[in-house]
Enzyme design. Structure first.
Site, PDB file in Angstrom:
ATOM      1  N   GLU A  83      -6.729  -5.978   1.669  1.00  0.00           N
ATOM      2  CA  GLU A  83      -7.295  -6.262   3.431  1.00  0.00           C
ATOM      3  C   GLU A  83      -7.202  -6.991   4.082  1.00  0.00           C
ATOM      4  O   GLU A  83      -6.075  -6.543   4.796  1.00  0.00           O
ATOM      5  CB  GLU A  83      -7.410  -7.998   1.797  1.00  0.00           C
ATOM      6  CG  GLU A  83      -8.250  -7.868   0.860  1.00  0.00           C
ATOM      7  CD  GLU A  83      -7.872  -9.219   0.464  1.00  0.00           C
ATOM      8  OE1 GLU A  83      -7.463 -10.111   0.693  1.00  0.00           O
ATOM      9  OE2 GLU A  83      -8.012  -9.023  -1.123  1.00  0.00           O
ATOM     10  N   PRO A  84      -8.224  -7.877   5.000  1.00  0.00           N
ATOM     11  CA  PRO A  84      -7.228  -7.591   6.081  1.00  0.00           C
ATOM     12  C   PRO A  84      -6.148  -8.523   6.354  1.00  0.00           C
ATOM     13  O   PRO A  84      -5.090  -7.421   7.140  1.00  0.00           O
ATOM     14  CB  PRO A  84      -8.397  -8.746   7.370  1.00  0.00           C
ATOM     15  CG  PRO A  84      -9.621  -8.580   6.400  1.00  0.00           C
ATOM     16  CD  PRO A  84      -9.335  -8.336   4.674  1.00  0.00           C
ATOM     17  N   GLY A  85      -6.102  -8.858   5.640  1.00  0.00           N
ATOM     18  CA  GLY A  85      -4.244  -9.251   6.075  1.00  0.00           C
ATOM     19  C   GLY A  85      -3.287  -8.408   4.880  1.00  0.00           C
ATOM     20  O   GLY A  85      -2.091  -8.866   4.813  1.00  0.00           O
ATOM     21  N   GLY A 142      -2.424  -5.317   3.525  1.00  0.00           N
ATOM     22  CA  GLY A 142      -1.765  -3.957   3.516  1.00  0.00           C
ATOM     23  C   GLY A 142      -1.175  -3.039   3.113  1.00  0.00           C
ATOM     24  O   GLY A 142      -0.976  -3.117   1.285  1.00  0.00           O
ATOM     25  N   SER A 143       0.098  -2.735   3.649  1.00  0.00           N
ATOM     26  CA  SER A 143       1.515  -2.090   2.593  1.00  0.00           C
ATOM     27  C   SER A 143       1.785  -3.836   1.536  1.00  0.00           C
ATOM     28  O   SER A 143       2.252  -3.897   0.465  1.00  0.00           O
ATOM     29  CB  SER A 143       2.676  -1.810   3.564  1.00  0.00           C
ATOM     30  OG  SER A 143       1.989  -1.487   4.500  1.00  0.00           O
ATOM     31  N   THR A 182     -11.745   3.744   0.779  1.00  0.00           N
ATOM     32  CA  THR A 182     -12.318   5.590   0.457  1.00  0.00           C
ATOM     33  C   THR A 182     -13.831   5.173  -0.222  1.00  0.00           C
ATOM     34  O   THR A 182     -13.630   5.016  -1.556  1.00  0.00           O
ATOM     35  CB  THR A 182     -11.415   6.204   0.173  1.00  0.00           C
ATOM     36  OG1 THR A 182     -10.214   6.336   1.117  1.00  0.00           O
ATOM     37  CG2 THR A 182     -11.817   7.766   0.011  1.00  0.00           C
ATOM     38  N   GLY A 201      -2.586   7.102  -7.964  1.00  0.00           N
ATOM     39  CA  GLY A 201      -3.580   8.164  -6.251  1.00  0.00           C
ATOM     40  C   GLY A 201      -2.355   9.255  -5.691  1.00  0.00           C
ATOM     41  O   GLY A 201      -2.349   9.763  -4.827  1.00  0.00           O
ATOM     42  N   GLU A 214      -1.558   4.941   0.232  1.00  0.00           N
ATOM     43  CA  GLU A 214      -0.371   5.253  -0.735  1.00  0.00           C
ATOM     44  C   GLU A 214       1.073   4.986  -0.662  1.00  0.00           C
ATOM     45  O   GLU A 214       1.944   5.407  -1.253  1.00  0.00           O
ATOM     46  CB  GLU A 214      -0.961   6.658  -1.448  1.00  0.00           C
ATOM     47  CG  GLU A 214      -1.967   7.117  -1.842  1.00  0.00           C
ATOM     48  CD  GLU A 214      -3.611   6.104  -3.080  1.00  0.00           C
ATOM     49  OE1 GLU A 214      -2.800   5.589  -3.020  1.00  0.00           O
ATOM     50  OE2 GLU A 214      -4.496   5.861  -2.580  1.00  0.00           O
ATOM     51  N   GLU A 248       6.994   4.001   6.233  1.00  0.00           N
ATOM     52  CA  GLU A 248       8.045   3.966   6.205  1.00  0.00           C
ATOM     53  C   GLU A 248       8.351   3.020   4.623  1.00  0.00           C
ATOM     54  O   GLU A 248       9.700   2.504   4.660  1.00  0.00           O
ATOM     55  CB  GLU A 248       8.151   2.941   6.845  1.00  0.00           C
ATOM     56  CG  GLU A 248       7.890   3.008   7.943  1.00  0.00           C
ATOM     57  CD  GLU A 248       6.500   4.030   8.503  1.00  0.00           C
ATOM     58  OE1 GLU A 248       5.174   3.422   8.206  1.00  0.00           O
ATOM     59  OE2 GLU A 248       6.707   4.661   9.591  1.00  0.00           O
TER      60      GLU A 248
HETATM   61  C1  LIG Z   1      -8.134   6.685   5.924  1.00  0.00           C
HETATM   62  C2  LIG Z   1      -7.832   5.889   4.990  1.00  0.00           C
HETATM   63  C3  LIG Z   1      -8.326   5.100   4.104  1.00  0.00           C
HETATM   64  C4  LIG Z   1      -7.966   4.768   3.023  1.00  0.00           C
HETATM   65  N1  LIG Z   1      -8.169   4.545   1.463  1.00  0.00           N
HETATM   66  C5  LIG Z   1      -8.392   3.108   0.690  1.00  0.00           C
HETATM   67  C6  LIG Z   1      -8.551   2.690  -0.142  1.00  0.00           C
HETATM   68  O1  LIG Z   1      -9.651   3.580  -0.790  1.00  0.00           O
HETATM   69  N2  LIG Z   1      -8.431   1.208  -0.903  1.00  0.00           N
HETATM   70  C7  LIG Z   1      -7.729   0.555  -0.232  1.00  0.00           C
HETATM   71  O2  LIG Z   1      -7.667  -0.274  -0.990  1.00  0.00           O
HETATM   72  N3  LIG Z   1      -6.598   1.048   0.588  1.00  0.00           N
HETATM   73  C8  LIG Z   1      -6.957   2.457   1.196  1.00  0.00           C
HETATM   74  N4  LIG Z   1      -6.767   1.947   2.753  1.00  0.00           N
HETATM   75  C9  LIG Z   1      -5.740   1.073   3.319  1.00  0.00           C
HETATM   76  C10 LIG Z   1      -4.726   2.172   3.192  1.00  0.00           C
HETATM   77  O3  LIG Z   1      -3.800   1.289   1.978  1.00  0.00           O
HETATM   78  C11 LIG Z   1      -3.715   0.854   3.775  1.00  0.00           C
HETATM   79  O4  LIG Z   1      -3.579   0.712   5.109  1.00  0.00           O
HETATM   80  C12 LIG Z   1      -1.773   1.067   3.843  1.00  0.00           C
HETATM   81  O5  LIG Z   1      -1.502   0.316   2.413  1.00  0.00           O
HETATM   82  C13 LIG Z   1      -0.982   0.176   4.873  1.00  0.00           C
HETATM   83  O6  LIG Z   1      -1.540  -0.721   4.925  1.00  0.00           O
HETATM   84  P1  LIG Z   1      -1.724  -1.279   7.082  1.00  0.00           P
HETATM   85  O7  LIG Z   1      -2.774  -0.321   7.534  1.00  0.00           O
HETATM   86  O8  LIG Z   1      -2.928  -2.505   6.560  1.00  0.00           O
HETATM   87  O9  LIG Z   1      -0.763  -1.415   7.782  1.00  0.00           O
HETATM   88  P2  LIG Z   1       0.644  -2.556   7.572  1.00  0.00           P
HETATM   89  O10 LIG Z   1       1.110  -2.781   6.226  1.00  0.00           O
HETATM   90  O11 LIG Z   1      -0.386  -3.874   8.520  1.00  0.00           O
HETATM   91  O12 LIG Z   1       1.520  -1.824   8.699  1.00  0.00           O
HETATM   92  C14 LIG Z   1       1.746  -1.521   9.325  1.00  0.00           C
HETATM   93  C15 LIG Z   1       3.133  -0.158   9.756  1.00  0.00           C
HETATM   94  O13 LIG Z   1       4.034  -0.926   9.999  1.00  0.00           O
HETATM   95  C16 LIG Z   1       4.766  -0.684   8.496  1.00  0.00           C
HETATM   96  N5  LIG Z   1       5.921  -1.829   7.746  1.00  0.00           N
HETATM   97  C17 LIG Z   1       4.798  -2.085   7.326  1.00  0.00           C
HETATM   98  N6  LIG Z   1       5.922  -3.156   6.179  1.00  0.00           N
HETATM   99  C18 LIG Z   1       6.893  -2.646   6.461  1.00  0.00           C
HETATM  100  C19 LIG Z   1       8.603  -2.572   6.173  1.00  0.00           C
HETATM  101  N7  LIG Z   1       8.638  -3.359   4.621  1.00  0.00           N
HETATM  102  N8  LIG Z   1       9.298  -1.962   6.428  1.00  0.00           N
HETATM  103  C20 LIG Z   1       8.843  -0.818   7.311  1.00  0.00           C
HETATM  104  N9  LIG Z   1       7.643  -0.961   7.858  1.00  0.00           N
HETATM  105  C21 LIG Z   1       6.887  -1.480   7.497  1.00  0.00           C
HETATM  106  C22 LIG Z   1       4.280   0.411   7.686  1.00  0.00           C
HETATM  107  O14 LIG Z   1       4.811   1.857   7.605  1.00  0.00           O
HETATM  108  C23 LIG Z   1       3.108   0.511   9.097  1.00  0.00           C
HETATM  109  O15 LIG Z   1       3.862   2.135   9.743  1.00  0.00           O
HETATM  110  C24 LIG Z   1      -6.479   3.611   3.572  1.00  0.00           C
HETATM  111  C25 LIG Z   1      -6.183   3.623   4.419  1.00  0.00           C
HETATM  112  C26 LIG Z   1      -6.986   4.265   5.466  1.00  0.00           C
HETATM  113  C27 LIG Z   1      -6.321   4.903   7.007  1.00  0.00           C
END
Ligand SMILES: Cc1cc2nc3c(=O)[nH]c(=O)nc-3n(C[C@H](O)[C@H](O)[C@H](O)COP(=O)(O)OP(=O)(O)OC[C@H]3O[C@@H](n4cnc5c(N)ncnc54)[C@H](O)[C@@H]3O)c2cc1C
Length: 388
Positions: A126-128, A130-131, A157, A237, A359, A363
């Site tokens: 979601e927008p808020g 990710g990781s 995807t 995955g 996946e 980090e």
């Molecule tokens: C091409 C593509 C396909 C995708 N497909 C899907 C899909 O099919 N379904 C789906 O649900 N999502 C999908 N995603 C989303 C993907 O799962 C997220 O991009 C991923 O989980 C990372 O979240 P974020 O992009 O919000 O980055 P953020 O969580 O905002 O992280 C940004 C950076 O900060 C680092 N970081 C964050 N937390 C920490 C920590 N605790 N310690 C150290 N570093 C940290 C991360 O490693 C990263 O480098 C896709 C993304 C891409 C680019």
């Protein structure tokens, strides 16, 4: 450790290699430019039974063993990471329904997943969130006719093409998984274009406004949406992406070997320059090591060992970093040609960067693996981390 493929696995690998060489790799750059996979290709892919890779045989699927599934991902990853990503997300949806679905959910979705009658996608980010998947904000509330979902999902995807989304939301504050059909009232699907890599994987953003789904859309129990359904799908995955990265790294090595053999500078072939040999050696070693880590994760998965979880983290971490380093070196070996529009190594580099984000980002892998290393010294069990 066993490293010998069975006869069936070796035959399957040959089949996947030949299919990729003939029907995938020659088109991958055009698909990348068009930012989509053509319908005719999807039909052929489905007709070969490749969409049924993670569907149990009892529902018409191929039910590939973990190593054969890995080989499929490796060969496809060698040709086109977008095609491999279709196998990843469709496989995650198939696996989740097979493992957590009730009889009616299985009977409805699995035969369709096996034949390509329905394509599944995985909608967690979601927008808020990710990781940090626990930050998910999409909500579900019970109504007389089922559930109403409200929220937003990003970067999904094959979201543009999927018929059903394995989607995560909070129900009464607890994380829950739902199977949301594409035609559910209140769901809007918007294409996401202009991505850096895996450009043909037809990403979409989903907007849910009081989106109505039937009572049987709930998959598994509320409260287990992330810890069980998402975690196990993400593990598959991650396993799929790890093998795909081995294929991607192998493609970088293959392209670099060819080019270094043909191109001459200063009166000798590139392959005779020691600094070019350094790059080739690193690609060859990194790829071989990544393949072994993937095989190890595969054998453990096959044995249903709990150690497969950790082995998959190691495999994905090493394979994705190797793919990125190999792709960067492959562009270096190709010089300006590798930077040119439509050259495969340029695509490999863009695709490989994505592998370090999805996946479990590099980090998150690093902190998880480091934490696990401390726990293995004290013989304690680390808390399982769920991250997309
Ligand atoms: C091409 C593509 C396909 C995708 N497909 C899907 C899909 O099919 N379904 C789906 O649900 N999502 C999908 N995603 C989303 C993907 O799962 C997220 O991009 C991923 O989980 C990372 O979240 P974020 O992009 O919000 O980055 P953020 O969580 O905002 O992280 C940004 C950076 O900060 C680092 N970081 C964050 N937390 C920490 C920590 N605790 N310690 C150290 N570093 C940290 C991360 O490693 C990263 O480098 C896709 C993304 C891409 C680019």
């Amino acid at each position: 450790m066993r490293v010998q493929l069975t006869e069936r696995q070796a035959a399957a690998r040959e089949e996947y290699e030949s299919f990729t060489r003939q029907a995938v790799a020659p088109h991958a750059d055009a698909w990348d430019r068009a930012e989509r996979l053509p319908e005719e290709f999807l039909e052929e892919f489905a007709a070969r039974g490749l969409l049924g890779a993670a569907v149990p045989a009892g529902y018409g699927g191929a039910e590939l063993d973990p190593i054969t599934f890995g080989l499929l991902n490796e060969e496809l990853g060698r040709g086109c990471s977008s095609v491999r990503s279709l196998v990843t997300v469709h496989g995650m949806a198939s696996y989740a329904v097979a493992r957590w679905g009730g009889d009616r959910q299985r009977e409805h979705w699995l035969p369709r997943f096996a034949t390509g009658g329905a394509i599944g996608a995985f909608a967690l980010t979601e927008p808020g969130a990710g990781s940090d998947v626990k930050a998910l904000r999409t909500t579900a509330r019970r109504t007389d006719d089922g559930f109403r979902l409200t929220g937003q999902k990003r970067w999904i995807t094959f979201g543009q093409r999927a018929d059903v989304y394995l989607l995560f939301a909070r129900l009464d504050g607890r994380e829950a998984a739902f199977l949301v059909p594409r035609d559910a009232p209140g769901l809007t699907v918007r294409p996401v274009t202009g991505m850096l890599g895996t450009k043909a994987s037809m990403l979409a953003e989903l907007s849910l406004v009081d989106c109505l789904v039937a009572p049987e859309a709930l998959l598994g129990r509320p409260g287990f949406g992330l810890a069980a359904v998402a975690a196990s799908a993400l593990e598959l995955g991650r396993y799929s992406v790890a093998w795909g990265c081995v294929g991607l790294a192998q493609a970088c090595l293959d392209a670099s070997l060819d080019h270094a053999d043909r191109r001459e500078t200063f009166g000798v072939r590139l392959r005779d320059h020691q600094l070019v040999q350094r790059m080739i050696a690193d690609m060859a070693t990194g790829t071989a090591a990544a393949r072994l880590l993937c095989q190890q994760a595969g054998w453990l998965r096959q044995d249903r060992s709990t150690e497969s979880l950790h082995a998959t983290w190691l495999a994905k971490y090493h394979a994705s970093r190797t793919a990125f380093r190999s792709a960067s070196d492959a562009v270096q070996v190709h010089g300006a040609q590798g930077c040119g529009d439509g050259h495969p190594v340029q695509r490999y580099l863009r695709d490989a960067k994505v592998m370090e984000i999805i996946e479990g980002s590099t980090e998150l892998q690093q902190t998880t693996i480091a934490e696990s290393a401390y726990h293995s010294r004290t013989r304690t069990t680390p808390t399982e981390r769920v991250t997309a």
